[in-house]
Design a protein around this motif. Structure first.
Motif, PDB file in Angstrom:
ATOM      1  N   ALA A  23      49.904   4.262 -66.075  1.00 53.21           N
ATOM      2  CA  ALA A  23      50.419   4.213 -64.700  1.00 53.21           C
ATOM      3  C   ALA A  23      49.297   4.548 -63.742  1.00 53.21           C
ATOM      4  O   ALA A  23      48.391   5.330 -64.059  1.00 53.21           O
ATOM      5  N   PHE A  24      49.359   3.953 -62.546  1.00 51.43           N
ATOM      6  CA  PHE A  24      48.414   4.265 -61.486  1.00 51.43           C
ATOM      7  C   PHE A  24      49.099   5.165 -60.470  1.00 51.43           C
ATOM      8  O   PHE A  24      50.238   4.915 -60.082  1.00 51.43           O
ATOM      9  N   GLY A  25      48.400   6.207 -60.051  1.00 51.48           N
ATOM     10  CA  GLY A  25      48.990   7.181 -59.137  1.00 51.48           C
ATOM     11  C   GLY A  25      48.950   6.777 -57.684  1.00 51.48           C
ATOM     12  O   GLY A  25      49.760   7.229 -56.886  1.00 51.48           O
ATOM     13  N   PHE A  26      47.995   5.908 -57.302  1.00 51.09           N
ATOM     14  CA  PHE A  26      47.868   5.537 -55.895  1.00 51.09           C
ATOM     15  C   PHE A  26      46.958   4.316 -55.784  1.00 51.09           C
ATOM     16  O   PHE A  26      46.262   3.943 -56.728  1.00 51.09           O
ATOM     17  N   SER A  27      46.954   3.716 -54.597  1.00 49.34           N
ATOM     18  CA  SER A  27      46.041   2.602 -54.328  1.00 49.34           C
ATOM     19  C   SER A  27      44.711   3.157 -53.836  1.00 49.34           C
ATOM     20  O   SER A  27      44.650   4.228 -53.224  1.00 49.34           O
ATOM     21  N   TYR A  28      43.649   2.428 -54.091  1.00 49.01           N
ATOM     22  CA  TYR A  28      42.322   2.899 -53.681  1.00 49.01           C
ATOM     23  C   TYR A  28      42.231   3.070 -52.170  1.00 49.01           C
ATOM     24  O   TYR A  28      41.653   4.033 -51.669  1.00 49.01           O
ATOM     25  N   LEU A  29      42.805   2.127 -51.419  1.00 45.88           N
ATOM     26  CA  LEU A  29      42.706   2.203 -49.964  1.00 45.88           C
ATOM     27  C   LEU A  29      43.462   3.407 -49.414  1.00 45.88           C
ATOM     28  O   LEU A  29      43.116   3.947 -48.363  1.00 45.88           O
ATOM     29  N   GLU A  30      44.507   3.828 -50.118  1.00 51.60           N
ATOM     30  CA  GLU A  30      45.271   4.984 -49.665  1.00 51.60           C
ATOM     31  C   GLU A  30      44.674   6.294 -50.147  1.00 51.60           C
ATOM     32  O   GLU A  30      44.774   7.322 -49.481  1.00 51.60           O
ATOM     33  N   GLY A  31      44.021   6.259 -51.310  1.00 51.16           N
ATOM     34  CA  GLY A  31      43.698   7.496 -51.997  1.00 51.16           C
ATOM     35  C   GLY A  31      42.433   8.196 -51.586  1.00 51.16           C
ATOM     36  O   GLY A  31      42.269   9.378 -51.879  1.00 51.16           O
ATOM     37  N   PHE A  32      41.502   7.500 -50.906  1.00 46.24           N
ATOM     38  CA  PHE A  32      40.209   8.130 -50.667  1.00 46.24           C
ATOM     39  C   PHE A  32      39.947   8.391 -49.187  1.00 46.24           C
ATOM     40  O   PHE A  32      38.823   8.315 -48.700  1.00 46.24           O
ATOM     41  N   ARG A  33      41.026   8.759 -48.514  1.00 44.80           N
ATOM     42  CA  ARG A  33      40.927   9.167 -47.117  1.00 44.80           C
ATOM     43  C   ARG A  33      40.056  10.409 -46.956  1.00 44.80           C
ATOM     44  O   ARG A  33      39.501  10.656 -45.898  1.00 44.80           O
ATOM     45  N   ASP A  34      39.966  11.193 -48.008  1.00 42.27           N
ATOM     46  CA  ASP A  34      39.268  12.474 -47.900  1.00 42.27           C
ATOM     47  C   ASP A  34      37.753  12.323 -47.911  1.00 42.27           C
ATOM     48  O   ASP A  34      37.043  13.320 -47.856  1.00 42.27           O
ATOM     49  N   PHE A  35      37.223  11.105 -47.939  1.00 42.14           N
ATOM     50  CA  PHE A  35      35.792  10.933 -47.697  1.00 42.14           C
ATOM     51  C   PHE A  35      35.452  11.301 -46.255  1.00 42.14           C
ATOM     52  O   PHE A  35      34.298  11.550 -45.912  1.00 42.14           O
ATOM     53  N   PHE A  36      36.486  11.339 -45.405  1.00 38.63           N
ATOM     54  CA  PHE A  36      36.316  11.672 -43.993  1.00 38.63           C
ATOM     55  C   PHE A  36      37.081  12.956 -43.696  1.00 38.63           C
ATOM     56  O   PHE A  36      37.911  13.397 -44.480  1.00 38.63           O
ATOM     57  N   LEU A  37      36.806  13.539 -42.545  1.00 38.32           N
ATOM     58  CA  LEU A  37      37.461  14.796 -42.180  1.00 38.32           C
ATOM     59  C   LEU A  37      38.962  14.584 -42.066  1.00 38.32           C
ATOM     60  O   LEU A  37      39.430  13.845 -41.204  1.00 38.32           O
ATOM     61  N   GLU A  38      39.702  15.208 -42.933  1.00 42.77           N
ATOM     62  CA  GLU A  38      41.153  15.096 -43.006  1.00 42.77           C
ATOM     63  C   GLU A  38      41.746  16.490 -42.884  1.00 42.77           C
ATOM     64  O   GLU A  38      41.393  17.382 -43.658  1.00 42.77           O
TER      65      GLU A  38
END
Length: 837
Positions: free
Chosen positions: A273-288
């Motif tokens: 199973a995949f937990g998330f999409s790549y476009l959704e999952g790596f928001r934390d490369f930026f200040l979140e």
């Protein structure tokens, strides 16, 4: 001249540490955290667990408790596994010099110290492995020290030792491959496993991945010699095994404890199973601004714009070798696959699904990112300027795409992250051109300023929830320590104490460890699961790692809870002190039994059901042969629900007396109302038996549950009953008449005496664990387990002197393993040195 050269060599690493310290100071000032405010970095699990663990460790260091076993760990339990998981870092020895009232300040400073050490080890790795310019070394090491994972895990301080060790392990692997030098790798991996077996396991997986990384780099421009590859691989494997063996003094005992008494493995993790999409999952490369460790869908990968820029630049630029770029891309995107694909993800968490603090191994990704950044910094002189602008635009564009998919909570900080990437590109272009000193200095200042703002902002976001107060920690600890000392002076018999409050929002937690009393409540990841399952069946908890305390008159009595600190009156108990602290009073339980008494034959334990009232009745019958009529069950007259957010029941009280209810199918994350009035909130970890008040037979009681979104259930398994205190008194009077005299119960040793009228079974309400040795009248005897939980001792007619001594299973084997591995490694090292000379 040589002296000046050594000083110069120290200036750059000192600058990295000082710059890290400066950013931390800015963040503490902005967040009003000690020593620049009244708040502490003690947050979440630091509140609920580690504060008390450190205070207990201080007691151990001062000879007040045992490192191996403590009767103050809930009902009592092995503590060597607790030490191995939470407290084995040598930095923790500093707690010896700290007064208990100042534990909050100490932990805040200890967190800062560990972050500084992360900058030291990452600077050593970057400078020795890649030799980039000093500015790059400083900014990369600061980025690793203050990456998002580290700031989030300030609430799990024991994991930071793995972050400290990882860069030096990587350097050790490089030295092993490039020059057959094994010492650095052996000792740093040994340190990483010894200080915390959990992150040590992750470091072992990291070592394998990094070994492959360095092997590919080593043979980039060489024809692979398979004989040499096999030899190097053999050296790596043997050195890794010896490191693991060397940590056996702690690793083996804790492994045995976890296998015997801990949680089992969860094989469901292997379901693809995949937990998330790549476009959704790596928001934390930026200040979140969100606290991300609670979210399975967003890994904590923030490492600042400078390292992110160098990583992207290395992947897109022409100049670095194609082979290195492909290798970097494989690791950069490979870890994204590991984060997203659940079977791979959970392999890194020891084949278990974490209920909180997800992606606990994310520091490994941070290390691979600084490795890629180090390669880029090493080769940046070969990269043309247009690629610097291209990399900056890719980063800024990616941030905008993330924001369009789901807007950031604070878009200004997102924009600053994108702006910082552009500034990094422009600043590096200016520096590459070797301009006049003013322009170069301005570029460097801009890079330092961006780095300071980014990381201090990230820290401020995470620290916004860190609101524990310095003065409150001081006064609470000092007051409760003095109060409990007075109680124990006034009543020197052996009994249990508990509290339905603590210095934190979580009830009871682990304060018995820190303040030196035996209790029911406890919260550790190394607890005895069989004990927790028993307590769940008896109405204390719904979790196998966390037992919060709620007064439970029948079980409190059977387990010897004689005194209870509470803000509210405790049914069946008498108030003996009041206004101790913020409205706290002390209550005495007149039904409380001693901690040991003779019972019926309990060689086989019943399989308890889900109704706690029936379970408690059955337990009383097991122990005393009495208990019929202990509870009278209530009738549910009607039930109503909207099928989404609330459910209500109307109950008819069956008898006069104390009326209780319990949700056998759990009612977590709910608000509970009784007769139209707010009663209490059940948080995620709490589903206790609830005392609703004193009622008359025939009275009607209405209970209403209001659920958080997504927590509605069709069936909560509500059961309710009235307690017959006369039956309880009969049971406890009978068991009290059979009580034994316990002369000693401390530091893993019990000494008791009992005069038996015939062959009998003596029950000690101490959890049974492998490691107890029983001696009766000086002869070694065999104990057995009662109710799948407690120690049962068969005694003969006449006078019996009973002695129980605890030894940690596997400790001797662990010591042997450590001595053998260290001796063997030393012998092999000396042999190699002789061959060289």
């Amino acid at each position: 001249m040589k002296h000046k050269h050594h000083i110069k060599r120290l200036l750059h690493p000192a600058a990295a540490v000082l710059f890290t310290a400066f950013i931390i100071t800015v963040a503490l000032i902005r967040s009003h955290i000690y020593p620049f405010g009244e708040n502490l970095l003690v947050y979440n699990d630091m509140q609920y667990q580690y504060t008390d663990f450190f205070l207990w460790f201080s007691n151990v260091l001062h000879g007040k408790d045992s490192l191996i076993y403590s009767f103050h760990s809930g009902l009592g339990g092995s503590t060597l596994a607790l030490f191995a998981y939470y407290l084995a870092s040598p930095l923790n020895l500093l707690v010896y010099f700290v007064d208990s009232a100042h534990i909050g300040e100490f932990l805040t400073l200890l967190i800062c110290l560990k972050l500084l050490l992360c900058s030291v080890t990452s600077y050593i790795y970057i400078s020795r492995r890649f030799q980039p310019a000093p500015l790059f070394r400083i900014l990369i090491s600061v980025s690793y020290a203050l990456m998002g994972y580290n700031i989030l895990q300030c609430s799990n301080i024991m994991w930071l030792d793995g972050v400290i060790a990882a860069p030096v392990i990587a350097l050790g692997i490089y030295r092993l491959i490039s020059g057959n030098r094994r010492n650095l790798y052996f000792f740093t991996l040994f340190y990483g496993i010894l200080t915390c077996w959990y992150t040590g396991y992750m470091l072992c997986l990291f070592a394998v991945l990094y070994f492959l990384f360095e092997m590919f780099l080593h043979y980039e421009k060489k024809s692979p010699v398979f004989r040499q590859i096999f030899k190097t691989t053999g050296i790596f494997i043997s050195t890794s095994i010896l490191s693991l063996m060397a940590s056996g003094i702690l690793f083996i005992p804790q492994a045995i404890h976890m296998l015997e008494d801990g949680e089992g493995f969860d094989l469901s993790i292997f379901k693809p199973a995949f937990g998330f999409s790549y476009l959704e999952g790596f928001r934390d490369f930026f200040l979140e601004p969100d606290v991300l460790t609670w979210n399975e869908y967003i890994p904590p990968v923030y490492i600042g714009s400078f390292v992110l820029f160098l990583t992207v630049l290395f992947l897109v630029a022409k100049g670095p070798s194609t082979f290195r770029k492909k290798l970097a891309a494989a690791y950069f995107f490979g870890f994204i696959l590991i984060f997203a694909f659940r079977p791979l993800n959970y392999i890194f968490t020891v084949f278990r699904i974490p209920t909180s603090h997800t992606y606990r191994y994310a520091f490994i990704y941070g290390l691979f990112m600084i490795a890629i950044a180090g390669m880029c910094a090493d080769e940046i002189r070969y990269i043309r300027q247009k690629y610097l602008i291209f990399a900056a635009l890719i980063i800024a564009g990616t941030g905008m795409i993330f924001d369009m998919i789901r807007p950031y909570g604070n878009q200004n900080r997102l924009y600053f992250s994108c702006f910082a990437a552009l500034i990094t590109g422009i600043g590096l272009i200016i520096i590459k051109k070797k301009p006049r000193r003013t322009a170069a200095l301005l570029s460097v200042c801009l890079l330092l300023l961006c780095t300071t703002y980014e990381f201090s902002s990230k820290m401020q976001m995470i620290f916004s929830d860190h609101t524990e107060n310095v003065q409150w920690y001081r006064s609470y600890t000092a007051t409760m320590k003095g109060e409990l000392a007075d109680l124990m002076d006034s009543d020197q018999s052996l009994y249990r104490v508990d509290k339905n409050f603590s210095r934190t929002p979580m009830r009871g937690a682990n304060e018995s460890l820190s303040l030196g009393y035996s209790s029911v409540s406890n919260y550790t990841s190394t607890n005895n699961v069989k004990e927790a399952v028993f307590l769940r069946k008896m109405g204390y908890t719904n979790d196998t790692t966390l037992v919060p305390y709620t007064a439970n008159l029948v079980m409190d009595s059977l387990l010897g809870v004689k005194y209870i600190y509470s803000r509210e009156p405790i049914t069946g108990c008498e108030q003996i002190r009041q206004d101790i602290l913020d409205g706290i009073s002390l209550y005495r339980n007149p039904y409380a039994l001693p901690l040991g008494y003779a019972v019926n034959n309990l060689e086989t334990a019943e399989d308890y059901g889900t109704n706690v009232f029936e379970n408690q009745t059955l337990l009383c019958k097991h122990l005393s042969g009495q208990g019929d009529g202990l509870y009278t069950s209530a009738e549910i007259q009607s039930q109503d629900t909207d099928g989404n957010s609330w459910t209500s029941w109307e109950l008819k009280v069956p008898a006069d007396g104390a009326f209780y209810c319990y949700f056998s199918n759990e009612a977590n994350n709910t608000n509970i109302e009784v007769n139209g009035q707010y009663f209490k909130t059940n948080p995620w970890y709490e589903n206790p038996i609830l005392y609703l008040g004193e009622y008359k037979s025939g009275d009607t009681v209405t209970i209403r549950l209001l659920n958080d979104e997504g927590n509605y259930k069709d069936d909560y398994g509500l059961c309710a009953a009235t307690l017959n205190t006369q039956v309880l008194k009969n049971v406890t009077d009978l068991l009290r008449s059979r009580s034994c005299t316990i002369q000693k119960m401390e530091k893993g040793e019990v000494l008791a005496e009992y005069d038996a009228a015939d062959e009998e079974t003596l029950l000690l309400t101490v959890p049974d664990e492998n490691g107890w040795d029983l001696y009766i009248n000086g002869k070694k005897s065999t104990k057995y387990q009662a109710e799948n939980t407690f120690i049962a001792v068969p005694v003969s007619k006449g006078h019996n002197t009973i002695q129980l001594r605890y030894h940690a299973p596997g400790l001797r084997a662990g010591i042997f393993s450590s001595v053998l591995a260290l001796g063997l490694f030393s012998f092999l090292s000396l042999s190699r040195n002789r061959k060289k000379h």
